[in-house]
Design a protein around this motif. Structure first.
Motif, PDB file in Angstrom:
ATOM      1  N   SER A 551     -31.711  98.584 117.437  1.00 49.84           N
ATOM      2  CA  SER A 551     -32.183  98.907 116.085  1.00 49.84           C
ATOM      3  C   SER A 551     -32.943 100.229 116.083  1.00 49.84           C
ATOM      4  CB  SER A 551     -33.073  97.780 115.571  1.00 49.84           C
ATOM      5  OG  SER A 551     -33.579  98.096 114.292  1.00 49.84           O
ATOM      6  N   MET A 552     -33.799 100.412 117.097  1.00 54.20           N
ATOM      7  CA  MET A 552     -34.579 101.635 117.204  1.00 54.20           C
ATOM      8  C   MET A 552     -33.651 102.855 117.312  1.00 54.20           C
ATOM      9  SD  MET A 552     -37.795 101.951 119.801  1.00 54.20           S
ATOM     10  CE  MET A 552     -37.802 100.189 120.038  1.00 54.20           C
ATOM     11  N   ILE A 553     -32.640 102.757 118.164  1.00 52.93           N
ATOM     12  CA  ILE A 553     -31.695 103.865 118.337  1.00 52.93           C
ATOM     13  C   ILE A 553     -30.970 104.156 117.029  1.00 52.93           C
ATOM     14  CG2 ILE A 553     -29.521 104.552 119.448  1.00 52.93           C
ATOM     15  CD1 ILE A 553     -30.469 103.124 121.965  1.00 52.93           C
ATOM     16  N   LEU A 579     -24.753  98.127 118.626  1.00 54.93           N
ATOM     17  CA  LEU A 579     -24.738  99.494 118.092  1.00 54.93           C
ATOM     18  C   LEU A 579     -23.575  99.688 117.113  1.00 54.93           C
ATOM     19  CD1 LEU A 579     -25.508 101.590 121.311  1.00 54.93           C
ATOM     20  CD2 LEU A 579     -27.026 101.224 119.363  1.00 54.93           C
ATOM     21  N   VAL A 580     -22.429  99.137 117.448  1.00 55.49           N
ATOM     22  CA  VAL A 580     -21.264  99.255 116.564  1.00 55.49           C
ATOM     23  C   VAL A 580     -21.480  98.443 115.299  1.00 55.49           C
ATOM     24  CG1 VAL A 580     -18.786  98.833 116.348  1.00 55.49           C
ATOM     25  CG2 VAL A 580     -19.712  99.727 118.482  1.00 55.49           C
ATOM     26  N   LYS A 581     -22.100  97.254 115.450  1.00 55.69           N
ATOM     27  CA  LYS A 581     -22.355  96.388 114.302  1.00 55.69           C
ATOM     28  C   LYS A 581     -23.300  97.046 113.299  1.00 55.69           C
ATOM     29  CE  LYS A 581     -22.970  92.147 115.395  1.00 55.69           C
ATOM     30  NZ  LYS A 581     -23.645  90.919 115.877  1.00 55.69           N
ATOM     31  N   LEU A 582     -24.267  97.810 113.808  1.00 55.63           N
ATOM     32  CA  LEU A 582     -25.245  98.475 112.942  1.00 55.63           C
ATOM     33  C   LEU A 582     -24.675  99.734 112.273  1.00 55.63           C
ATOM     34  CD1 LEU A 582     -28.421  98.236 115.199  1.00 55.63           C
ATOM     35  CD2 LEU A 582     -28.065  97.072 113.013  1.00 55.63           C
ATOM     36  N   ALA A 583     -23.512 100.167 112.723  1.00 57.70           N
ATOM     37  CA  ALA A 583     -22.916 101.383 112.153  1.00 57.70           C
ATOM     38  C   ALA A 583     -22.653 101.182 110.672  1.00 57.70           C
ATOM     39  CB  ALA A 583     -21.619 101.715 112.879  1.00 57.70           C
ATOM     40  N   PRO A 584     -22.786 102.247 109.867  1.00 56.54           N
ATOM     41  CA  PRO A 584     -22.555 102.125 108.413  1.00 56.54           C
ATOM     42  C   PRO A 584     -21.128 101.699 108.126  1.00 56.54           C
ATOM     43  CG  PRO A 584     -22.691 104.430 109.078  1.00 56.54           C
ATOM     44  CD  PRO A 584     -23.115 103.634 110.260  1.00 56.54           C
ATOM     45  N   ARG A 585     -20.985 100.859 107.132  1.00 56.14           N
ATOM     46  CA  ARG A 585     -19.667 100.367 106.755  1.00 56.14           C
ATOM     47  C   ARG A 585     -19.240 101.006 105.441  1.00 56.14           C
ATOM     48  NH1 ARG A 585     -18.346  96.048 109.848  1.00 56.14           N
ATOM     49  NH2 ARG A 585     -20.047  95.105 111.050  1.00 56.14           N
ATOM     50  N   LYS A 590     -14.281 104.726 106.748  1.00 58.40           N
ATOM     51  CA  LYS A 590     -14.176 106.174 106.660  1.00 58.40           C
ATOM     52  C   LYS A 590     -15.331 106.872 107.371  1.00 58.40           C
ATOM     53  CE  LYS A 590     -13.610 109.903 103.274  1.00 58.40           C
ATOM     54  NZ  LYS A 590     -13.527 110.229 101.835  1.00 58.40           N
ATOM     55  N   ILE A 591     -16.564 106.387 107.135  1.00 56.23           N
ATOM     56  CA  ILE A 591     -17.744 107.013 107.753  1.00 56.23           C
ATOM     57  C   ILE A 591     -17.714 106.799 109.262  1.00 56.23           C
ATOM     58  CG2 ILE A 591     -20.255 106.970 107.877  1.00 56.23           C
ATOM     59  CD1 ILE A 591     -20.303 106.164 104.951  1.00 56.23           C
ATOM     60  N   PHE A 592     -17.343 105.587 109.701  1.00 59.29           N
ATOM     61  CA  PHE A 592     -17.299 105.288 111.135  1.00 59.29           C
ATOM     62  C   PHE A 592     -16.302 106.205 111.848  1.00 59.29           C
ATOM     63  CE2 PHE A 592     -15.954 103.123 114.944  1.00 59.29           C
ATOM     64  CZ  PHE A 592     -17.141 102.622 115.451  1.00 59.29           C
ATOM     65  N   LYS A 593     -15.127 106.362 111.265  1.00 58.85           N
ATOM     66  CA  LYS A 593     -14.101 107.206 111.886  1.00 58.85           C
ATOM     67  C   LYS A 593     -14.524 108.674 111.915  1.00 58.85           C
ATOM     68  CE  LYS A 593     -10.244 104.181 110.610  1.00 58.85           C
ATOM     69  NZ  LYS A 593      -9.050 104.028 109.743  1.00 58.85           N
ATOM     70  N   ARG A 594     -15.323 109.063 110.917  1.00 60.52           N
ATOM     71  CA  ARG A 594     -15.756 110.457 110.858  1.00 60.52           C
ATOM     72  C   ARG A 594     -16.818 110.763 111.911  1.00 60.52           C
ATOM     73  NH1 ARG A 594     -19.390 111.702 105.919  1.00 60.52           N
ATOM     74  NH2 ARG A 594     -20.851 110.672 107.358  1.00 60.52           N
ATOM     75  N   ASP A 595     -17.796 109.834 112.078  1.00 58.15           N
ATOM     76  CA  ASP A 595     -18.975 110.119 112.901  1.00 58.15           C
ATOM     77  C   ASP A 595     -18.946 109.490 114.293  1.00 58.15           C
ATOM     78  OD1 ASP A 595     -19.989 111.546 110.807  1.00 58.15           O
ATOM     79  OD2 ASP A 595     -21.276 109.962 110.065  1.00 58.15           O
ATOM     80  N   TYR A 596     -18.205 108.377 114.470  1.00 60.67           N
ATOM     81  CA  TYR A 596     -18.298 107.614 115.712  1.00 60.67           C
ATOM     82  C   TYR A 596     -17.070 107.822 116.594  1.00 60.67           C
ATOM     83  CZ  TYR A 596     -22.399 104.886 114.280  1.00 60.67           C
ATOM     84  OH  TYR A 596     -23.672 104.488 113.922  1.00 60.67           O
ATOM     85  N   SER A 597     -17.338 107.884 117.899  1.00 60.80           N
ATOM     86  CA  SER A 597     -16.271 107.904 118.895  1.00 60.80           C
ATOM     87  C   SER A 597     -16.633 106.876 119.966  1.00 60.80           C
ATOM     88  CB  SER A 597     -16.138 109.298 119.520  1.00 60.80           C
ATOM     89  OG  SER A 597     -15.206 109.276 120.579  1.00 60.80           O
ATOM     90  N   LEU A 598     -15.689 105.984 120.291  1.00 57.63           N
ATOM     91  CA  LEU A 598     -15.923 104.938 121.282  1.00 57.63           C
ATOM     92  C   LEU A 598     -15.052 105.204 122.514  1.00 57.63           C
ATOM     93  CD1 LEU A 598     -15.858 101.804 118.928  1.00 57.63           C
ATOM     94  CD2 LEU A 598     -17.814 103.234 119.545  1.00 57.63           C
ATOM     95  N   GLY A 599     -15.640 104.954 123.685  1.00 54.78           N
ATOM     96  CA  GLY A 599     -14.883 105.195 124.903  1.00 54.78           C
ATOM     97  C   GLY A 599     -15.255 104.213 126.001  1.00 54.78           C
ATOM     98  N   GLU A 611     -10.395 106.678 125.423  1.00 56.03           N
ATOM     99  CA  GLU A 611     -10.938 106.373 124.103  1.00 56.03           C
ATOM    100  C   GLU A 611     -10.454 104.984 123.686  1.00 56.03           C
ATOM    101  OE1 GLU A 611      -9.982 109.405 121.323  1.00 56.03           O
ATOM    102  OE2 GLU A 611     -11.079 110.975 122.387  1.00 56.03           O
ATOM    103  N   ILE A 612     -11.335 104.259 123.010  1.00 59.73           N
ATOM    104  CA  ILE A 612     -10.954 102.916 122.540  1.00 59.73           C
ATOM    105  C   ILE A 612     -11.243 102.820 121.049  1.00 59.73           C
ATOM    106  CG2 ILE A 612     -11.308 101.805 124.770  1.00 59.73           C
ATOM    107  CD1 ILE A 612     -14.013 100.850 123.799  1.00 59.73           C
ATOM    108  N   GLU A 613     -10.528 101.898 120.409  1.00 60.27           N
ATOM    109  CA  GLU A 613     -10.704 101.688 118.970  1.00 60.27           C
ATOM    110  C   GLU A 613     -11.736 100.594 118.727  1.00 60.27           C
ATOM    111  OE1 GLU A 613      -9.350 103.467 116.613  1.00 60.27           O
ATOM    112  OE2 GLU A 613      -8.194 104.682 118.025  1.00 60.27           O
ATOM    113  N   LYS A 614     -12.320 100.632 117.563  1.00 59.58           N
ATOM    114  CA  LYS A 614     -13.291  99.614 117.173  1.00 59.58           C
ATOM    115  C   LYS A 614     -12.661  98.217 117.206  1.00 59.58           C
ATOM    116  CE  LYS A 614     -16.423  98.559 113.314  1.00 59.58           C
ATOM    117  NZ  LYS A 614     -16.825  98.963 111.949  1.00 59.58           N
TER     118      LYS A 614
END
Length: 742
Positions: A551-553, A579-585, A590-599, A611-614
């Motif tokens: 949450s802090m991060i 961390l992924v759960k707290l990401a904006p929905r 659209k926002i997740f794909k723009r700002d987040y990258s998972l690996g 690279e991996i998908e959500k």
């Protein structure tokens, strides 16, 4: 932005592992030992020699803030005090407002600087390209000169295209210099150095006197008073009489009747016809013939010989002149033939032939050749001076030969120079404004910055987390530093080492959060965009704080405008999920794909990144099964298979409350004499996460599939085979298939 790792720790020595960091938030999962810490250590100290084959593009635009074991060791483990983090006091609202304005101006100036710098760099690059184009053109055009004998006069300037260009560029252009002729001239000079070549003799045109020409043109006739003269003149047969006298008159006998009819009177009459005057004239004709056949012939042969032997003349020059000599030889032969006729028949009139055109041509050629020979002889006598003159002509002639290329370069340079000068002035002005602005920000911060807000922020967070047995406070003797203090102890020595692992994680991470917001030095002017790297903030002994730290991060780091780039590395799948759960929905993520990258980083022979998908994320129990399948496919090292299986069995049978049943079946299998290969696996399970040399040796002898078969047997014996089939994603045959197979 891209991170490239090569020849470091577990990463390949031959191939570069590339990690795309273009997005703002980059969350990377990997088991312990997979190679995550190598990434954080790179950003912590990029100048370390061990990273010499690693790089990160565009890193110069970012200021790294790294939370990892090295950060904790440097700031907590090896010191009893921490640097104070300076932030702005809330009471100084007006100053804060001005600082905010100045910071905004700073960003604007930074943007202006980058744009103007890019514009200037582009101008300079265009100028460099124009120069390179000219250098290549000049080098190509002068290839013939550089390959000739003249290269010895250009020493020191032929080492490279650039050095040749730099020598030629300032040279004065001198039109009219034929470089090929200059090569020939220098070749001649070298060939005749200290050797004097003789000039060529001029040909003789006509050395007869006018009286001699008149003699040849006048018939020689009988002028005596002999009684025979009238008959000879009437018959016009003087030449016949002369020939008969010389060939046939012998004493008294007539050549026709063979009678002795030749009297003394007849002989005297004949002799008187060919008197002294007649003989003198015929002798003169013979002398003329000798002059032509001797002197003129000798002259032509001498000219021909000198032309042939002359080393200075070209073959074309020689062949041309020798052609004229041949013509003159033919004319001379014809004239000698005419003279022979005149001698034999003095009464005839002859005119000698002369080819003025051929003579004039050969005469002009030889005059020109002798000028050339004398010139070369003069130069050979003063070789060094002549060589210097040629050397001076080389650069002037080459500059003229390439003047169009230099003219194009000068036009381009004049245009670019003006634009570059303006751009540099603009850039200097922006830099000056930036320095003035930074000085003002520093002045304002000095007046209002303190470390108290950071202390309050960290202590309040500790209280909110239910921790009240320790806190941070100002250092007693150094007000710009912190110390960790226990509530029940006035001593600050060794407090950090006495904390639990979870408490250590909390205090170090809270300090890091504040460290990213402020500065540990009032005079710190590094205002680049922040790059925050967080490496495994959740250890196996700090599981209770997973949600708090996640949450802090999220709210203190990911959700704020600063930083511009974040990299989070973890081995904890729950933390990764959180961390992924707290990401904006948003709609369609659209926002997740723009700002987040998972690996994910995994390791077999070498560490690899993918690279991996959500949608591909699983919980920790599911990930254990995934690791098992990866090991089965050879994607990761088989040595971890028994430990993965132990965790799977503990997770599952504890959850379904069948731990006793599991133990019973394990003991039964271990005692089964027909299943010897199970015993190594059983030792692993009973020894928990600890391994020894025996286990490793056993593992080396048993294929991954044998262990997997043992695991399947356990699930079959406990009646949980369907769960095994589901987790291993094995296709079950339907009833019809089973009947058909039977």
């Amino acid at each position: 932005m891209e991170l490239r790792l090569k020849n470091i720790t577990s990463y390949s020595k031959e191939q570069t592992t590339k990690i795309d960091l273009r997005k703002k938030i980059n969350i990377i999962y990997g088991q312990n030992g997979a190679g995550k810490s190598t990434i954080s250590n790179f950003f912590y100290n990029m100048s370390d020699a061990s990273f010499k084959e690693c790089e990160c593009t565009f890193i110069q635009h970012y200021r790294p803030f790294v939370y990892n074991a090295k950060f904790i060791e440097e700031n907590f483990f090896n010191t009893a005090e921490q640097k104070g983090v300076f932030t702005l006091s809330k009471e100084n609202a007006d100053i804060e407002k001005e600082i905010a304005e100045k910071e905004s101006e700073k960003q604007s100036l930074t943007k202006q600087y980058l744009e103007k710098k890019a514009y200037l760099d582009n101008l300079v690059e265009n100028e460099n390209k124009a120069e390179i184009k000219c250098i290549d053109a000049v080098w190509s055009k002068t290839e013939n000169i550089r390959a000739s004998s003249l290269k010895s006069l250009m020493k020191g300037s032929l080492g490279s295209k650039k050095s040749f260009f730099e020598k030629l560029k300032p040279s004065q252009r001198l039109p009219g210099i034929d470089l090929n002729s200059l090569i020939q001239e220098y070749d001649e000079l070298l060939r005749h150095n200290n050797i004097e070549s003789p000039t060529i003799t001029l040909p003789i045109k006509d050395f007869l006197l006018p009286s001699e020409h008149d003699l040849l043109a006048t018939p020689i006739i009988d002028l005596s008073n002999s009684y025979l003269s009238d008959n000879i003149k009437e018959l016009n047969n003087l030449d016949w009489v002369k020939t008969g006298k010389e060939l046939y008159l012998r004493e008294k006998t007539c050549p026709f009747c063979q009678e002795k009819t030749i009297s003394d009177d007849f002989t005297k009459a004949i002799e008187s016809i060919f008197d002294e005057s007649y003989n003198k004239k015929t002798n003169q004709i013979k002398i003329i013939k000798n002059k032509l056949s001797k002197e003129m012939e000798d002259n032509l042969q001498l000219v021909e010989l000198e032309l042939t032997q002359c080393l200075i003349l070209t073959d074309d020059e020689k062949n041309k002149s020798l052609t004229y000599i041949k013509v003159l030889h033919k004319i001379l032969s014809a004239n000698i033939s005419l003279l022979n006729d005149k001698i034999n028949n003095p009464s005839i009139s002859i005119t000698l032939n002369f080819d003025n055109e051929s003579y004039n041509n050969i005469f002009e050629d030889i005059v020109k050749y002798n000028i050339k020979i004398n010139d070369i002889n003069a130069k050979s006598k003063t070789f060094k001076r002549s060589e210097n003159i040629i050397q001076g002509k080389i650069w002037a002639g080459a500059k003229d030969f390439c003047h169009i290329d230099f003219d194009d370069l000068n036009k381009s340079s004049l245009k670019n120079k003006s634009l570059i000068e303006i751009a540099r002035k603009d850039l200097d002005l922006i830099i000056k404004k930036g320095k003035d602005n930074n000085n003002r920000i520093s002045e304002l911060r000095t007046n209002v910055s303190n470390i108290d807000l950071t202390i309050d922020s960290i202590n309040n967070r500790l209280k909110n987390l239910g921790i009240d047995n320790f806190s941070i406070k100002k250092h007693l003797s150094s007000e710009d530093k912190y110390v960790i203090s226990r509530a029940d102890n006035t001593s600050t020595e060794g407090v950090y080492r006495s904390l639990s692992e979870g408490e250590k994680t909390l205090i170090t991470f809270l300090y890091f959060i504040e460290y990213c917001k402020g500065k540990t030095d009032k005079l710190d002017y590094d205002n680049r965009e922040s790059l925050i790297v967080i490496d495994d903030p959740i250890s196996s002994l700090s599981q209770n704080y997973i949600y708090d730290i996640a949450s802090m991060i999220h709210f203190e780091v990911l959700e704020t405008p600063q930083p511009k780039k974040i990299i989070i590395l973890t081995h904890n799948l729950y933390f990764f999920h959180e961390l992924v759960k707290l990401a904006p929905r948003s709609r369609n993520d659209k926002i997740f794909k723009r700002d987040y990258s998972l690996g994910r980083i995994s390791k077999n022979t070498h560490s690899t990144f993918e690279e991996i998908e959500k949608s591909s994320l699983k919980n920790e129990y599911q990930s254990l099964w995934q690791l098992l399948k990866d090991a089965q496919d050879g994607k990761i090292n088989k040595i971890i298979i028994p430990n993965i299986m132990r965790n799977i069995l503990e997770y599952y049978f504890a959850f379904v409350h069948k731990t006793d049943a599991l133990q019973a079946e394990l003991i039964k299998l271990a005692k089964d004499e027909n299943n010897q290969s199970f015993r190594a696996f059983y030792r692993f399970i009973n020894r928990g996460s600890h391994s020894d040399a025996v286990n490793i040796s056993d593992m080396g002898d048993i294929s991954p599939q044998k262990y997997i078969d043992q695991l399947k047997k356990i699930f079959i014996m406990t009646g949980d085979e369907k769960h095994y089939i589901k987790m291993m994603e094995i296709d079950e045959p339907d009833e019809e298939d089973e009947v058909a197979t039977a």
